[in-house]
Design a protein around this motif. Structure first.
Motif, PDB file in Angstrom:
ATOM      1  N   ALA A   1      -4.134   6.715  -2.097  1.00 46.15           N
ATOM      2  CA  ALA A   1      -5.496   6.930  -1.905  1.00 46.15           C
ATOM      3  C   ALA A   1      -6.085   6.341  -3.198  1.00 46.15           C
ATOM      4  CB  ALA A   1      -5.690   8.488  -1.881  1.00 46.15           C
ATOM      5  N   ALA A   2      -5.774   6.317  -4.306  1.00 47.90           N
ATOM      6  CA  ALA A   2      -6.179   5.621  -5.618  1.00 47.90           C
ATOM      7  C   ALA A   2      -6.437   4.425  -5.190  1.00 47.90           C
ATOM      8  CB  ALA A   2      -5.651   6.256  -6.810  1.00 47.90           C
ATOM      9  N   ALA A   3      -5.309   3.693  -5.034  1.00 46.34           N
ATOM     10  CA  ALA A   3      -5.519   2.154  -4.785  1.00 46.34           C
ATOM     11  C   ALA A   3      -6.315   1.626  -3.654  1.00 46.34           C
ATOM     12  CB  ALA A   3      -4.035   1.597  -4.352  1.00 46.34           C
ATOM     13  N   GLY A   4      -6.323   2.471  -2.450  1.00 47.72           N
ATOM     14  CA  GLY A   4      -7.243   2.292  -1.427  1.00 47.72           C
ATOM     15  C   GLY A   4      -8.624   2.350  -1.841  1.00 47.72           C
ATOM     16  N   ALA A   5      -8.749   3.380  -2.563  1.00 47.44           N
ATOM     17  CA  ALA A   5     -10.294   3.447  -3.022  1.00 47.44           C
ATOM     18  C   ALA A   5     -10.872   2.373  -3.828  1.00 47.44           C
ATOM     19  CB  ALA A   5     -10.408   4.677  -3.514  1.00 47.44           C
ATOM     20  N   ALA A   6      -9.912   1.979  -4.842  1.00 46.73           N
ATOM     21  CA  ALA A   6     -10.230   1.021  -5.642  1.00 46.73           C
ATOM     22  C   ALA A   6     -10.427  -0.340  -4.997  1.00 46.73           C
ATOM     23  CB  ALA A   6      -9.387   0.565  -6.754  1.00 46.73           C
ATOM     24  N   ARG A   7      -9.718  -0.616  -3.810  1.00 49.25           N
ATOM     25  CA  ARG A   7      -9.628  -1.715  -2.928  1.00 49.25           C
ATOM     26  C   ARG A   7     -10.755  -1.588  -1.932  1.00 49.25           C
ATOM     27  NH1 ARG A   7      -9.892  -5.926  -1.627  1.00 49.25           N
ATOM     28  NH2 ARG A   7      -8.554  -7.161  -0.267  1.00 49.25           N
ATOM     29  N   VAL A   8     -11.039  -0.649  -1.559  1.00 48.97           N
ATOM     30  CA  VAL A   8     -12.500  -0.488  -0.784  1.00 48.97           C
ATOM     31  C   VAL A   8     -13.516  -0.663  -1.615  1.00 48.97           C
ATOM     32  CG1 VAL A   8     -14.149   1.175   0.372  1.00 48.97           C
ATOM     33  CG2 VAL A   8     -11.777   1.112   0.976  1.00 48.97           C
ATOM     34  N   VAL A   9     -13.761  -0.375  -2.938  1.00 49.10           N
ATOM     35  CA  VAL A   9     -14.941  -0.602  -3.781  1.00 49.10           C
ATOM     36  C   VAL A   9     -14.930  -2.005  -4.100  1.00 49.10           C
ATOM     37  CG1 VAL A   9     -15.630  -0.308  -6.101  1.00 49.10           C
ATOM     38  CG2 VAL A   9     -14.989   1.835  -4.927  1.00 49.10           C
TER      39      VAL A   9
END
Ligand code: 6PG
Length: 237
Positions: free
Chosen positions: A22-30
């Motif tokens: 989730a943390a990596a996904g959120a950073a990638r989305v941003v």
């Protein structure tokens, strides 16, 4: 984290646990939304297709908290990859889940809900008329049966951009509305977050099918141009 071999256009990164996914996904989305907003010659806006289910909730929570000030959210337009044919007040509504986790907490530019309360066929026609020519980011999940969005096996061919589909038991709410593979081809970045050991056998089959070009499952046929898979160790078998 480590990357593992995948189909030529896909990229697979494995993390220790769902929180790290989730943390990596959120950073990638941003990063992807900000790149779209600042793209030279672009519209100055960005669009994202949200996924339902349980996996992306942690990512939505992180966008609404850790990343609340990292994107000019008013420049981001929101779409949904699929929905159940229920009103947004229904416990099984994807819109209800996303509203609570994120949409009620960030000032997005526009939110294009799939109006499940109209019934699947009418909602599909209405939603198709709202779709842009391109989505900057699409979030995807996968069920243990190889479905994605609300495209369930077997492969029947889903014409157009939005389809009325059926989920088999025991999935919540049979009548569904889903973006089709043709619509997902409009994604700039397709980001799939898949966690849990129950997904491992099917994911191995999907990776093999995506690599062989002989798809028999919805997760194997969507976005042949490539998906970025973010997995936890349990899902990676
Ligand atoms: C839905 C989702 C669906 C989801 C998978 C995985 O409407 O349920 O769009 O495609 O991504 O079923 O769900 P989990 O993340 O809960 O495992």
């Amino acid at each position: 984290m480590r990357t593992v071999p995948a189909a030529p256009n896909d990229r697979v990164t494995v993390f220790p646990d769902p929180a790290a996914v989730a943390a990596a996904g959120a950073a990638r989305v941003v990063d992807a939304l900000n790149a779209a907003i600042s793209a030279p010659g672009g519209s100055g806006r960005a669009s994202i297709v949200l996924s339902g289910g349980s996996t992306p909730k942690a990512l939505y929570e992180l966008l609404a908290t850790r990343h609340a000030n990292d994107v000019e959210w008013i420049l981001v337009d929101v779409y949904f990859g699929d929905e159940r044919a229920v009103p947004p007040s229904h416990a099984d509504s994807n819109a209800k889940m996303v509203e609570a986790a994120m949409l009620s907490r960030l000032p997005f530019g526009s939110v294009h809900r799939i109006e499940g309360e109209r019934g699947a066929a009418d909602a599909a026609v209405a939603y198709a008329s709202t779709l842009p020519a391109r989505f900057d980011v699409c979030l995807l999940g996968m069920g243990a049966d190889g479905h994605t969005a609300s495209l369930f096996p077997p492969l029947t061919g889903w014409p157009g951009l939005v389809a009325a589909t059926k989920a088999p038991p025991p999935f919540a709410v049979s009548d569904r509305i889903s973006l089709t593979p043709a619509a997902f081809d409009r994604c700039g970045l397709a980001l799939a977050m898949i966690t849990g050991k129950d997904k491992a056998p099917m994911l191995a089959r999907v990776f093999a099918e995506r690599a062989s070009g002989k798809p028999t499952l919805p997760m194997s046929i969507v976005r042949p141009a490539g998906i970025e898979f973010l997995l936890d160790s349990a899902a990676n078998g």
